[in-house]
Write a protein that holds these residues in place. Structure first.
Motif, short mmCIF file in Angstrom:
data_model
loop_
_atom_site.label_atom_id
_atom_site.label_comp_id
_atom_site.label_asym_id
_atom_site.label_seq_id
_atom_site.Cartn_x
_atom_site.Cartn_y
_atom_site.Cartn_z
N UNK A 113 0.81 -1.21 0.00
CA UNK A 113 0.00 0.00 0.00
C UNK A 113 0.84 1.26 0.00
N UNK A 114 0.18 2.40 0.08
CA UNK A 114 0.85 3.69 0.03
C UNK A 114 0.39 4.61 1.17
N UNK A 115 -0.12 4.01 2.23
CA UNK A 115 -0.46 4.77 3.42
C UNK A 115 -1.60 5.75 3.22
N UNK A 116 -1.73 6.65 4.19
CA UNK A 116 -2.83 7.62 4.17
C UNK A 116 -2.74 8.54 2.96
N UNK A 117 -1.53 8.93 2.60
CA UNK A 117 -1.40 9.88 1.49
C UNK A 117 -1.78 9.23 0.17
N UNK A 118 -1.37 7.97 -0.06
CA UNK A 118 -1.72 7.30 -1.30
C UNK A 118 -3.18 6.94 -1.40
N UNK A 119 -3.81 6.72 -0.25
CA UNK A 119 -5.22 6.37 -0.25
C UNK A 119 -6.12 7.60 -0.31
N UNK A 120 -5.76 8.66 0.45
CA UNK A 120 -6.67 9.78 0.64
C UNK A 120 -6.13 11.13 0.16
N UNK A 121 -4.87 11.44 0.44
CA UNK A 121 -4.32 12.70 -0.07
C UNK A 121 -4.47 12.79 -1.59
N UNK A 122 -4.32 11.64 -2.26
CA UNK A 122 -4.36 11.65 -3.72
C UNK A 122 -5.71 12.15 -4.23
N UNK A 123 -6.79 11.90 -3.50
CA UNK A 123 -8.10 12.45 -3.88
C UNK A 123 -8.06 13.98 -3.84
N UNK A 124 -7.46 14.52 -2.78
CA UNK A 124 -7.41 15.97 -2.62
C UNK A 124 -6.52 16.61 -3.67
N UNK A 125 -5.39 15.96 -3.97
CA UNK A 125 -4.53 16.45 -5.06
C UNK A 125 -5.28 16.44 -6.39
N UNK A 126 -6.00 15.37 -6.66
CA UNK A 126 -6.72 15.26 -7.92
C UNK A 126 -7.74 16.38 -8.07
#
Length: 449
Positions: free
Chosen positions: A251-264
């Motif tokens: 996995x990619x932790x909190x950032x890969x799971x959730x931060x990526x939505x915010x970046x997108x």
């Protein structure tokens, strides 16, 4: 000198900028206004049936497939998963006629599969995406697109060579909220962006990745060797398979799971390629269950001055120890106001005085002997845009975007270049945390500096 969109925005007066929010902007100090829905083709007789295969039939893979099947002329023909229990569940859910397998290559060889949904753990996203594109399949890959930044170029190259349609699954990119926020920012509704922040909070065991372990989740039911074939060779561990988000090998932790939505969402709204400087801190505060990733993570990001937008800073927070609520939001702050952006709602808050309220201008008028001006009706300081109740949601529309592009040879809102530019700062946030240093990144060339 670079010609920025904000150069145009600065020409707008306070009144015109506020009026751009709504043709009825002068009616009240606060008002609610529906967002427009989008329409996909209503006639199903002319739509070619797209036959899909699901690779990775866990929670997100199932949700993706259920959403995809809500669209007309979509047929599920094959399912792959390394856990036999999910294959049995797939037949119970979608029919005994399904082809099922534990080997995704067998699914890709099938001529009756036009497109695939990839809902596996993150460490398989790259290879399955590339293999699917090489096999002539269209691809929907869950976010983050890759497990590490070094994998991004390979996926992008394979996509460009394939001629197929690939979309990355950050569904908010196709939300009505994001689209309205993008429109309002371009109109100058909040002035020039100077700062943005995002927050994602969870508390429940399921939300914090303590997924339930099936009673038959043993090595006889799971192809463990295939699962770890591209990473560290370890003995069977049901936690590392069923709760894979907690471990860096998969996995990619909190950032890969959730931060990526915010970046997108932020990149879609601002047309940004991404930040150039990345830093993070956090810790394991509560979920001390053997996981390797923090349950509280704070990220700071520096966005440079570009032709698309002025320079600004971004602050992201994620908390799996949240004792209050499951709050999620993205806030964009400008020189004239701010926007709170959700997938189904945008709240615009204005903080701008009209010229008639300026004491300096009032004194100048008095010295010129001008009489007291008549009182003005003020525009609203807050506007709330909400999606129509008939809207089926961002997830539905994201698949609609993919299917339409497949049928028409069109483009998607989140192609691999966009998807990688959203994934990269999230993945580098992890690197900053674990390496305890600032990370510098070139979002244009998509390379580490």
């Amino acid at each position: 000198m670079k010609q920025h969109r904000r150069h145009f925005l600065k020409k707008l007066t306070a009144t015109s900028a506020i009026a751009a929010l709504s043709p009825m902007a002068l009616e009240a100090s606060s008002q609610e206004k529906s967002l427009l829905t989008r329409n996909f083709p209503k006639s199903t007789t002319e739509l070619k049936t797209i036959r899909i295969g699901l690779i990775g039939a866990g929670g997100m893979g199932v949700e993706d497939t259920q959403t995809a099947l809500q669209h007309p002329n979509i047929a599920l023909v094959a399912v792959c998963d390394l856990y036999k229990g999910r294959l049995d569940a797939a037949k119970n859910r979608w029919g005994s006629q399904l082809f099922v397998t534990q080997d995704y290559q067998e699914l890709l060889k099938r001529k009756d599969v036009d497109a695939v949904i990839i809902g596996t753990s993150d460490h398989w996203h790259k290879q399955i995406s590339i293999d699917a594109l090489h096999a002539g399949k269209h691809v929907y890959c869950e976010k983050p697109m890759v497990h590490s930044v070094k994998e991004g170029k390979d996926v992008i190259d394979a996509w460009k060579k394939s001629g197929k349609v690939m979309i990355v699954g950050s569904q908010g990119v196709s939300s009505l909220g994001n689209e309205k926020a993008k429109e309002l920012l371009a109109q100058g509704a909040i002035g020039d962006i100077v700062y943005a922040e995002g927050f994602w909070a969870r508390m429940s065991p399921e939300g914090a990745w303590q997924y339930a372990l099936p009673k038959d989740g043993n090595e006889q039911m799971v192809d463990w060797k295939r699962y770890i074939s591209n990473t560290n060779q370890l003995s069977w561990d049901p936690l590392r398979f069923f709760r894979w988000r907690n471990y860096l090998d998969y996995g990619t932790g909190m950032s890969g799971d959730l931060f990526v939505h915010l970046f997108s969402s932020l990149h879609f709204i601002t047309d940004s390629y991404g930040p150039t400087k990345i830093s993070a801190m956090g810790g394991l505060r509560y979920w001390k269950d053997g996981r390797e990733v923090p349950d509280v993570l704070l990220g700071s990001f520096d966005y440079p001055d570009t032709p698309q937008h002025p320079g600004f800073n971004l602050s992201l927070r994620c908390n799996f120890v949240d004792g209050t609520s499951g709050t999620t939001y993205l806030r964009i702050v400008g020189t004239k106001g701010s926007m709170d952006v959700k997938w189904e709602e945008v709240v615009v808050k204005m903080n701008q005085s009209l010229a008639s309220d300026d004491p300096y201008l009032q004194e100048q008028a008095r010295l010129r002997g001008e009489s007291q001006a008549r009182a003005s009706i003020l525009p609203p300081k807050e506007l709330v845009y909400t999606a129509e109740r008939s809207w089926k949601g961002a997830h539905y529309d994201h698949f609609g975007n993919w299917f339409e592009a497949i049928r028409t040879g069109g483009t998607v809102a989140e192609d691999p270049e966009f998807g990688f530019r959203a994934a990269a700062p999230a993945l580098l946030c992890n690197d900053s945390y674990f390496q305890n240093k600032f990370i510098t990144w070139d979002p244009v060339t998509m390379q580490l500096i």
